[in-house]
Scaffold this active site. Structure first.
Site, PDB file in Angstrom:
ATOM      1  N   ASN A 123      12.058  11.227  -6.500  1.00  0.00           N
ATOM      2  CA  ASN A 123      10.288  10.263  -7.023  1.00  0.00           C
ATOM      3  C   ASN A 123      10.355  10.800  -8.367  1.00  0.00           C
ATOM      4  OD1 ASN A 123       9.203   8.486  -7.776  1.00  0.00           O
ATOM      5  ND2 ASN A 123       8.576   8.349  -5.819  1.00  0.00           N
ATOM      6  N   ALA A 161       1.336   2.738  -4.556  1.00  0.00           N
ATOM      7  CA  ALA A 161       2.218   2.176  -4.377  1.00  0.00           C
ATOM      8  C   ALA A 161       1.588   0.649  -4.989  1.00  0.00           C
ATOM      9  CB  ALA A 161       2.973   1.694  -2.904  1.00  0.00           C
ATOM     10  N   TYR A 184       1.381  12.975 -10.313  1.00  0.00           N
ATOM     11  CA  TYR A 184       0.530  13.611  -9.621  1.00  0.00           C
ATOM     12  C   TYR A 184       0.577  14.795 -10.751  1.00  0.00           C
ATOM     13  CZ  TYR A 184       1.313  10.566  -5.923  1.00  0.00           C
ATOM     14  OH  TYR A 184       1.700   9.480  -5.195  1.00  0.00           O
ATOM     15  N   GLU A 224       2.947  14.426   0.578  1.00  0.00           N
ATOM     16  CA  GLU A 224       4.437  14.660   0.254  1.00  0.00           C
ATOM     17  C   GLU A 224       5.321  13.447  -0.417  1.00  0.00           C
ATOM     18  OE1 GLU A 224       3.644  15.198   4.452  1.00  0.00           O
ATOM     19  OE2 GLU A 224       3.400  16.967   4.588  1.00  0.00           O
TER      20      GLU A 224
HETATM   21  C1  LIG Z   1       5.188   6.335  -8.921  1.00  0.00           C
HETATM   22  C2  LIG Z   1       3.881   4.658  -8.944  1.00  0.00           C
HETATM   23  C3  LIG Z   1       2.756   4.519  -7.895  1.00  0.00           C
HETATM   24  C4  LIG Z   1       3.685   5.539 -10.318  1.00  0.00           C
HETATM   25  O1  LIG Z   1       2.077   3.973 -10.616  1.00  0.00           O
HETATM   26  P1  LIG Z   1       2.663   3.119 -12.203  1.00  0.00           P
HETATM   27  O2  LIG Z   1       1.222   2.495 -12.288  1.00  0.00           O
HETATM   28  O3  LIG Z   1       3.908   2.670 -12.680  1.00  0.00           O
HETATM   29  O4  LIG Z   1       2.072   4.703 -13.029  1.00  0.00           O
HETATM   30  P2  LIG Z   1       1.305   4.956 -13.989  1.00  0.00           P
HETATM   31  O5  LIG Z   1       1.533   4.014 -15.396  1.00  0.00           O
HETATM   32  O6  LIG Z   1       0.006   4.968 -14.296  1.00  0.00           O
HETATM   33  O7  LIG Z   1       2.159   6.067 -14.412  1.00  0.00           O
HETATM   34  C5  LIG Z   1       1.069   7.577 -15.408  1.00  0.00           C
HETATM   35  C6  LIG Z   1       1.677   8.349 -15.209  1.00  0.00           C
HETATM   36  O8  LIG Z   1       2.695   8.416 -14.258  1.00  0.00           O
HETATM   37  C7  LIG Z   1       4.346   8.983 -14.748  1.00  0.00           C
HETATM   38  N1  LIG Z   1       4.625   7.853 -14.502  1.00  0.00           N
HETATM   39  C8  LIG Z   1       4.897   6.969 -14.190  1.00  0.00           C
HETATM   40  N2  LIG Z   1       5.929   6.166 -14.152  1.00  0.00           N
HETATM   41  C9  LIG Z   1       7.039   7.012 -14.480  1.00  0.00           C
HETATM   42  C10 LIG Z   1       8.393   6.774 -14.854  1.00  0.00           C
HETATM   43  N3  LIG Z   1       9.363   6.005 -14.173  1.00  0.00           N
HETATM   44  N4  LIG Z   1       9.377   7.637 -14.980  1.00  0.00           N
HETATM   45  C11 LIG Z   1       8.853   9.146 -15.879  1.00  0.00           C
HETATM   46  N5  LIG Z   1       7.650   9.011 -14.988  1.00  0.00           N
HETATM   47  C12 LIG Z   1       6.025   8.149 -14.554  1.00  0.00           C
HETATM   48  C13 LIG Z   1       4.134   8.885 -16.515  1.00  0.00           C
HETATM   49  O9  LIG Z   1       2.955  10.446 -17.250  1.00  0.00           O
HETATM   50  C14 LIG Z   1       2.722   7.729 -17.286  1.00  0.00           C
HETATM   51  O10 LIG Z   1       2.160   8.225 -18.024  1.00  0.00           O
HETATM   52  P3  LIG Z   1       2.990   7.635 -19.292  1.00  0.00           P
HETATM   53  O11 LIG Z   1       2.198   6.338 -19.092  1.00  0.00           O
HETATM   54  O12 LIG Z   1       1.324   7.555 -20.268  1.00  0.00           O
HETATM   55  O13 LIG Z   1       4.033   8.218 -19.569  1.00  0.00           O
HETATM   56  C15 LIG Z   1       4.789   3.340  -8.935  1.00  0.00           C
HETATM   57  O14 LIG Z   1       5.765   3.981  -9.818  1.00  0.00           O
HETATM   58  C16 LIG Z   1       4.946   3.081  -7.632  1.00  0.00           C
HETATM   59  O15 LIG Z   1       4.917   2.760  -7.254  1.00  0.00           O
HETATM   60  N6  LIG Z   1       6.033   4.080  -6.997  1.00  0.00           N
HETATM   61  C17 LIG Z   1       7.386   3.601  -5.599  1.00  0.00           C
HETATM   62  C18 LIG Z   1       6.291   3.842  -4.358  1.00  0.00           C
HETATM   63  C19 LIG Z   1       6.497   5.359  -5.042  1.00  0.00           C
HETATM   64  O16 LIG Z   1       7.105   6.273  -5.226  1.00  0.00           O
HETATM   65  N7  LIG Z   1       4.927   5.857  -4.631  1.00  0.00           N
HETATM   66  C20 LIG Z   1       4.328   7.008  -4.549  1.00  0.00           C
HETATM   67  C21 LIG Z   1       4.917   8.047  -3.545  1.00  0.00           C
HETATM   68  S1  LIG Z   1       3.929   9.192  -2.562  1.00  0.00           S
END
Ligand SMILES: CC(C)(COP(=O)(O)OP(=O)(O)OC[C@H]1O[C@@H](n2cnc3c(N)ncnc32)[C@H](O)[C@@H]1OP(=O)(O)O)[C@@H](O)C(=O)NCCC(=O)NCCS
Length: 158
Positions: free
Chosen positions: A117, A79, A124, A112
């Site tokens: 999402n 997260a 991933y 999972e």
């Molecule tokens: C999923 C999560 C951890 C991603 O964190 P983040 O710091 O924003 O991710 P990053 O900036 O490192 O992104 C890496 C890659 O992930 C993908 N990505 C991340 N957010 C995205 C979005 N909103 N839409 C599409 N692709 C996305 C992209 O491929 C991105 O690469 P890019 O920025 O070069 O396009 C964040 O959105 C989050 O905390 N979500 C809520 C909690 C959650 O759902 N956790 C996962 C549970 S399994």
């Protein structure tokens, strides 16, 4: 924000209040403080966080956890605080979890994720995770399906 301002650190008991707040913000209150304490106490659990700056080590903006089960890393949470998303922090943390799993001698990783999402699934998949199946109506709050993702070989980098 430059990556040099960020601090990557294992979560400790001092972080528990910040961790529970981050959990509430990002995951809707997945685990309680007792749940996190149990994770800290477990030798099979690894919890890592990103802090906003080296000068404020308790100012957590992201966290991740996996359980080591046989030769598998089960990623149980990942997260990033909403205002810090799309800056590579999720990727940094996931890469760290996979490196720690590899350092433990684990061979594969799995998790999972809610089928809706897209952000997490894209992240991933960027690391090589593949969809291996579905758990129907896995999430009790909205009866949403879970996708089961697997990374067959713990290779670092993406
Ligand atoms: C999923 C999560 C951890 C991603 O964190 P983040 O710091 O924003 O991710 P990053 O900036 O490192 O992104 C890496 C890659 O992930 C993908 N990505 C991340 N957010 C995205 C979005 N909103 N839409 C599409 N692709 C996305 C992209 O491929 C991105 O690469 P890019 O920025 O070069 O396009 C964040 O959105 C989050 O905390 N979500 C809520 C909690 C959650 O759902 N956790 C996962 C549970 S399994």
């Amino acid at each position: 924000m430059t990556s040099s301002e960020l601090l990557l650190k294992p979560i400790t008991a001092e972080d528990l209040a910040a961790v529970v707040e981050l959990d509430r913000q990002c995951l809707g209150g997945l685990w309680t403080i007792d749940g996190y304490q149990r994770e800290l106490d477990s030798p099979n659990s690894e919890l890592w966080a990103v802090a906003r700056s080296r000068h404020q080590p308790q100012s957590l903006i992201a966290m991740g956890c996996f359980w080591a089960i046989l030769e598998e890393a089960h990623i149980t949470l990942l997260a990033v605080s909403p205002e810090y998303r799309r800056q590579g922090i999720g990727a940094l943390l996931l890469s760290t979890l996979l490196q720690k799993a590899q350092a433990r001698g684990l061979e594969r990783a799995t998790l999972e994720v809610r089928s809706s999402n897209q952000a997490a699934i894209a992240l991933y998949q960027k690391f090589g995770f593949k969809i291996a199946g579905t758990r129907k109506k896995y999430y009790q709050d909205n009866q949403e399906d879970a996708l089961i993702l697997w990374l067959g070989h713990l290779v670092i980098g993406h």
